[in-house]
Design an enzyme around this catalytic site. Structure first.
Site, PDB file in Angstrom:
ATOM      1  CE  LYS A  12      -3.652   2.194   2.729  1.00  0.00           C
ATOM      2  NZ  LYS A  12      -2.977   3.485   2.837  1.00  0.00           N
ATOM      3  CE  LYS A  17       5.297   0.579  -2.376  1.00  0.00           C
ATOM      4  NZ  LYS A  17       4.245   1.320  -1.663  1.00  0.00           N
ATOM      5  CE  LYS A  43       6.600  10.392  -1.390  1.00  0.00           C
ATOM      6  NZ  LYS A  43       5.789   9.414  -2.165  1.00  0.00           N
ATOM      7  CG  ASP A 128      -2.519  -0.616  -3.489  1.00  0.00           C
ATOM      8  OD1 ASP A 128      -1.566  -0.261  -2.769  1.00  0.00           O
ATOM      9  OD2 ASP A 128      -3.708  -0.430  -3.209  1.00  0.00           O
TER      10      ASP A 128
END
Length: 264
Positions: A12, A17, A43, A128
Site C-alpha cells: 500500500k 516501501k 518523490k 498497489d
C-alpha cells in the site's frame, strides 16, 4: 558466482516501501554485495537517503527534455557504492504512471551495462497493483522475486491481499511478506497469521522506531546514520533473509471476511 537477484517490493502507498528498500540496499552493500536500487516513486525517496539527501535526475524527466539518455545521466553512486536510479513520474494531470515506468525501464535496460554486474537489483514499485503498468518489471522479465510490505492494520493488509490476487493472476509467485510496524495491537501475530494463510512466510518484523524517520529527514539510511541501533540490526537480518531466500509460493488470497476476522 551467485545468481543475480532482481526483486520488487509491493505494498500500500505510504506503508514504507522506499524506506525499507533503501535500508535493505544499504545493508546488502555493507555485506559486500553489488547493489542497484531503481526507484519508481516521483518523490525519489528510495534513493535520496543513499545519496546524503541529494535528488538525482529522473529518466522520465530527461526523456521529456528530449535528451539522448546515457548510463552516466541516470545512474548515480551512493552509500557503499549502491547504484541509484530514479524512474520518475508523469507530469501532474497528464499521462500514466504505469506507462511511464514501462518506457523508463525499457530505456534503462538499453543504456545501463552495469545492471548485468549487480548481485541485487531492487525495484521500488509505487502503490498497489492498480494497472498493468505497475507490474511492468515482472511482465518484462526484469524481476525474479516479489515481496509485499504491510503492517497489521486492515487497509495495508487489504492491499497486500489484493496484490496477492494480482500476482496469482499474472502467474508470479510471492517470496515473502515483510511487516513494517505501525504499533498495532497483536501486529506481528496478525501479519504472521496472514502470511501463513496465504501460503507464504513472514520475512521480518520491522518495529516502529523514530530513528528511522529522523535518519530520513537528515537524508541518510539507518544503516549509515544509526548503524548501532536495534532497528539497523533488523534491516541487516532482513537483507540476509532476502539474499538467502530461495523459496516462493503462488499466494492464495483470503476472502475479505477472513481478512477482517484476522485484524479484530
Amino acid at each position: 558466482m551467485m545468481a543475480q537477484k532482481r526483486i520488487a517490493i509491493y505494498g500500500k502507498g505510504g506503508i514504507g516501501k522506499s524506506s525499507t528498500a533503501s535500508n535493505v540496499a544499504a545493508a546488502c552493500a555493507d555485506q559486500g554485495h553489488r547493489v542497484m536500487i531503481i526507484g519508481c516513486d516521483p518523490k525519489s525517496d528510495s534513493s535520496i537517503t543513499l545519496l546524503g539527501g541529494k535528488r538525482i535526475p529522473t529518466i522520465l524527466d530527461l526523456l521529456r527534455q528530449k535528451i539522448d539518455v546515457t548510463e552516466k545521466d541516470v545512474v548515480f553512486e551512493g552509500y557503499k557504492g549502491v547504484k541509484c536510479v530514479e524512474v520518475g513520474g508523469p507530469e501532474p494531470g497528464i499521462g500514466c504512471a504505469g506507462r511511464g515506468i514501462i518506457v523508463a525501464i525499457q530505456k534503462l535496460s538499453k543504456v545501463c551495462e552495469s545492471m548485468k554486474d549487480m548481485d541485487l537489483i531492487i525495484y521500488d514499485v509505487p502503490g498497489d497493483i492498480v494497472c498493468g503498468g505497475f507490474v511492468a518489471p515482472i511482465r518484462k522479465g526484469l524481476v525474479n522475486e516479489a515481496y509485499i510490505l504491510t503492517s497489521g492494520e486492515y487497509m495495508p493488509l487489504y492491499a497486500a491481499n489484493n496484490i496477492c490476487r494480482g500476482l496469482a493472476k499474472i502467474n508470479t509467485p510471492l517470496s515473502g511478506i515483510i511487516c513494517n510496524s505501525r504499533s498495532v495491537t497483536r501486529e506481528e501475530e496478525i501479519v504472521r497469521k496472514f502470511s501463513e494463510e496465504i501460503g507464504s512466510k513472514l520475512m521480518a518484523f520491522i518495529p516502529k522506531e523514530q530513528i528511522v524517520q529522523d535518519c530520513e529527514r537528515d537524508g541518510f539510511s539507518v544503516l549509515e546514520k544509526a548503524s548501532d541501533s536495534s532497528v539497523a540490526s533488523v534491516y541487516r537480518e532482513l537483507a540476509n533473509a532476502i539474499m538467502n531466500n530461495d523459496s516462493s509460493v503462488m499466494p492464495a488470497a483470503l476472502e475479505d471476511a477472513r481478512l477482517r476476522e484476522l485484524t479484530r
